[in-house]
Design a protein around this motif. Structure first.
Motif, PDB file in Angstrom:
ATOM      1  N   ILE A 111       1.005  12.000  -9.382  1.00  0.00           N
ATOM      2  CA  ILE A 111       0.061  13.241  -9.265  1.00  0.00           C
ATOM      3  C   ILE A 111       1.173  14.383  -9.419  1.00  0.00           C
ATOM      4  O   ILE A 111       0.664  15.463 -10.016  1.00  0.00           O
ATOM      5  CB  ILE A 111      -0.680  12.889  -8.018  1.00  0.00           C
ATOM      6  N   ARG A 112       1.853  14.410  -8.569  1.00  0.00           N
ATOM      7  CA  ARG A 112       3.035  15.461  -8.449  1.00  0.00           C
ATOM      8  C   ARG A 112       3.542  15.812  -9.923  1.00  0.00           C
ATOM      9  O   ARG A 112       3.525  16.998 -10.163  1.00  0.00           O
ATOM     10  CB  ARG A 112       3.995  15.408  -7.443  1.00  0.00           C
ATOM     11  N   GLN A 113       3.893  14.948 -10.583  1.00  0.00           N
ATOM     12  CA  GLN A 113       4.661  15.180 -11.772  1.00  0.00           C
ATOM     13  C   GLN A 113       3.600  15.623 -12.858  1.00  0.00           C
ATOM     14  O   GLN A 113       3.771  16.489 -13.530  1.00  0.00           O
ATOM     15  CB  GLN A 113       5.113  13.598 -12.291  1.00  0.00           C
ATOM     16  N   TYR A 138       0.981  -1.297   0.120  1.00  0.00           N
ATOM     17  CA  TYR A 138       0.087   0.004   0.057  1.00  0.00           C
ATOM     18  C   TYR A 138       0.742   1.428   0.077  1.00  0.00           C
ATOM     19  O   TYR A 138       0.620   2.175  -0.816  1.00  0.00           O
ATOM     20  CB  TYR A 138      -0.846   0.122   1.305  1.00  0.00           C
ATOM     21  N   GLN A 139       1.821   1.315   0.963  1.00  0.00           N
ATOM     22  CA  GLN A 139       2.525   2.276   0.941  1.00  0.00           C
ATOM     23  C   GLN A 139       3.267   2.721  -0.596  1.00  0.00           C
ATOM     24  O   GLN A 139       3.701   3.675  -0.851  1.00  0.00           O
ATOM     25  CB  GLN A 139       3.953   2.222   1.754  1.00  0.00           C
ATOM     26  N   PHE A 140       3.909   1.593  -1.174  1.00  0.00           N
ATOM     27  CA  PHE A 140       4.483   1.683  -2.372  1.00  0.00           C
ATOM     28  C   PHE A 140       3.495   2.443  -3.323  1.00  0.00           C
ATOM     29  O   PHE A 140       3.956   3.294  -4.206  1.00  0.00           O
ATOM     30  CB  PHE A 140       4.877   0.279  -2.875  1.00  0.00           C
ATOM     31  N   PHE A 141       2.174   2.014  -3.322  1.00  0.00           N
ATOM     32  CA  PHE A 141       1.258   2.427  -4.451  1.00  0.00           C
ATOM     33  C   PHE A 141       1.009   3.823  -4.056  1.00  0.00           C
ATOM     34  O   PHE A 141       1.130   4.825  -4.935  1.00  0.00           O
ATOM     35  CB  PHE A 141      -0.178   1.605  -4.346  1.00  0.00           C
ATOM     36  N   ASP A 142       0.900   4.153  -2.596  1.00  0.00           N
ATOM     37  CA  ASP A 142       0.532   5.540  -2.365  1.00  0.00           C
ATOM     38  C   ASP A 142       1.790   6.444  -2.794  1.00  0.00           C
ATOM     39  O   ASP A 142       1.551   7.545  -3.518  1.00  0.00           O
ATOM     40  CB  ASP A 142       0.604   5.774  -0.932  1.00  0.00           C
ATOM     41  N   GLU A 143       3.042   5.839  -2.588  1.00  0.00           N
ATOM     42  CA  GLU A 143       3.998   6.814  -3.045  1.00  0.00           C
ATOM     43  C   GLU A 143       4.372   6.970  -4.685  1.00  0.00           C
ATOM     44  O   GLU A 143       4.298   8.093  -5.129  1.00  0.00           O
ATOM     45  CB  GLU A 143       5.511   6.298  -2.562  1.00  0.00           C
TER      46      GLU A 143
END
Ligand code: C2E
Ligand code: MG
Ligand code: MG
Ligand code: MG
Length: 281
Positions: free
Chosen positions: A21-23, A10-15
């Motif tokens: 999104i930031r890109q 989950y953490q991986f996907f979140d990141e």
């Protein structure tokens, strides 16, 4: 296993999502500033008459030269420009830059060439689209007969009613109309007949294999035959070899465009190329 790794996954996907999104936001902000910072340029790819081997016109293709991101191809920012609505001001810039360039070639270089501009459906949907084109033609002083609009077959077929209406109005101004990427968009011939088209541009996916695939060769011949019956001109895009060119000549294709004839060029290089006889056909 899944349970074990659950948290990390989950953490991986979140990141990754956050990075993505930031890109995208960065890209969007950069795109917003690109016009005022004059980071767009147009290149012009020659369209060559098969019988004479001469350049009869060019297609304007947008390029984004970002100081940090470098060269961003249109396939990467046109969709974003459409999503954000930025395609409206960008598209107007393309149109007026291309028309001004075409006029300059006529006045300064005594070159009689048309210029083609790719249009997004979003632009065509604008209430004031026709007035915008009229205004650009007036401001640049370009005779409408030298302007050509390219609209992809799939976007035309997906918005057929609006297209019929707008393209008829555009045609009344004296502007030429081409159907881009033809053969990939599931045209209904009944609709095609209703559109005020001058030219079909055969998609490069058919040209690519034309010397190896009997099917593709047959499709190209069928499109050319159909164009003749409908009294349309036909141009092949993505011509990369002499062998492809020879076949297209045999099939009586009117015009060709592609790396074999010329890559998209800076405006001043078009002048140079026009003065040479391009290829020996
Ligand atoms: P398109 O209108 O079908 O343009 C042809 C594309 O094929 C161009 O890519 C051109 O550089 C490339 N091409 C030309 N000859 C060859 C060849 O022999 N082989 C290969 N492999 N490719 C060839 P480009 O410039 O990257 O543009 C891609 C697409 O982006 C265009 O496809 C068009 O749909 C869109 N586009 C470009 N400029 C504009 C613009 O000003 N406005 C809008 N709305 N769309 C644009
Ligand atoms: Mg095009
Ligand atoms: Mg095309
Ligand atoms: Mg294409």
């Amino acid at each position: 296993r899944a349970k074990e790794k659950g948290k990390n996954t989950y953490q991986f996907f979140d990141e990754t999502m956050e990075v993505e999104i930031r890109q995208k936001l960065n890209m969007e902000n950069a795109l917003r500033k690109a016009l005022e910072n004059e980071q767009f340029v147009l290149q012009y790819q020659p369209k060559v008459d098969v019988l004479t081997g001469r350049i009869t016109g060019t297609e304007a293709l947008i390029r984004w030269q970002h100081p940090a991101l470098g060269f961003v191809p249109p396939s990467e920012f046109i969709p974003l420009a459409e999503e954000t609505g930025l395609i409206i001001p960008i598209g107007k810039w393309v149109l007026s830059t291309a028309c001004a360039q075409c006029k300059a070639w006529q006045v300064d270089e005594k070159l009689e060439m048309s210029v083609a501009v790719n249009l997004s459906m979003l632009q065509l949907r604008q209430e004031n689209f026709i007035e915008m084109v009229e205004q650009v033609l007036m401001e640049t002083g370009l005779d409408p007969q030298y302007l050509e609009i390219e609209i992809t077959e799939s976007s035309a077929m997906n918005n057929i009613e609006l297209c019929i209406q707008r393209l008829i109005a555009l045609k009344k101004l004296g502007v030429g109309i081409s159907i881009d990427d033809f053969g990939t968009g599931y045209s209904s011939l009944a609709y095609l007949k209703q559109l005020p088209i001058d030219t079909l541009k055969i998609d490069r996916s058919f040209i690519n294999d034309i010397t190896n695939s009997e099917d593709d060769a047959a499709i190209v011949q069928a499109i050319i035959a159909m164009a003749r019956i409908l009294k349309l001109k036909v141009i092949a895009e993505g011509v990369e070899t002499q062998e492809q060119l020879t076949l297209l000549e045999q099939y009586k294709c009117n015009a060709v465009q592609g790396y074999y004839l010329s890559r998209p060029l800076a405006a001043w290089d078009v002048v140079k190329r026009h003065r040479e006889r391009m290829v020996t056909l």
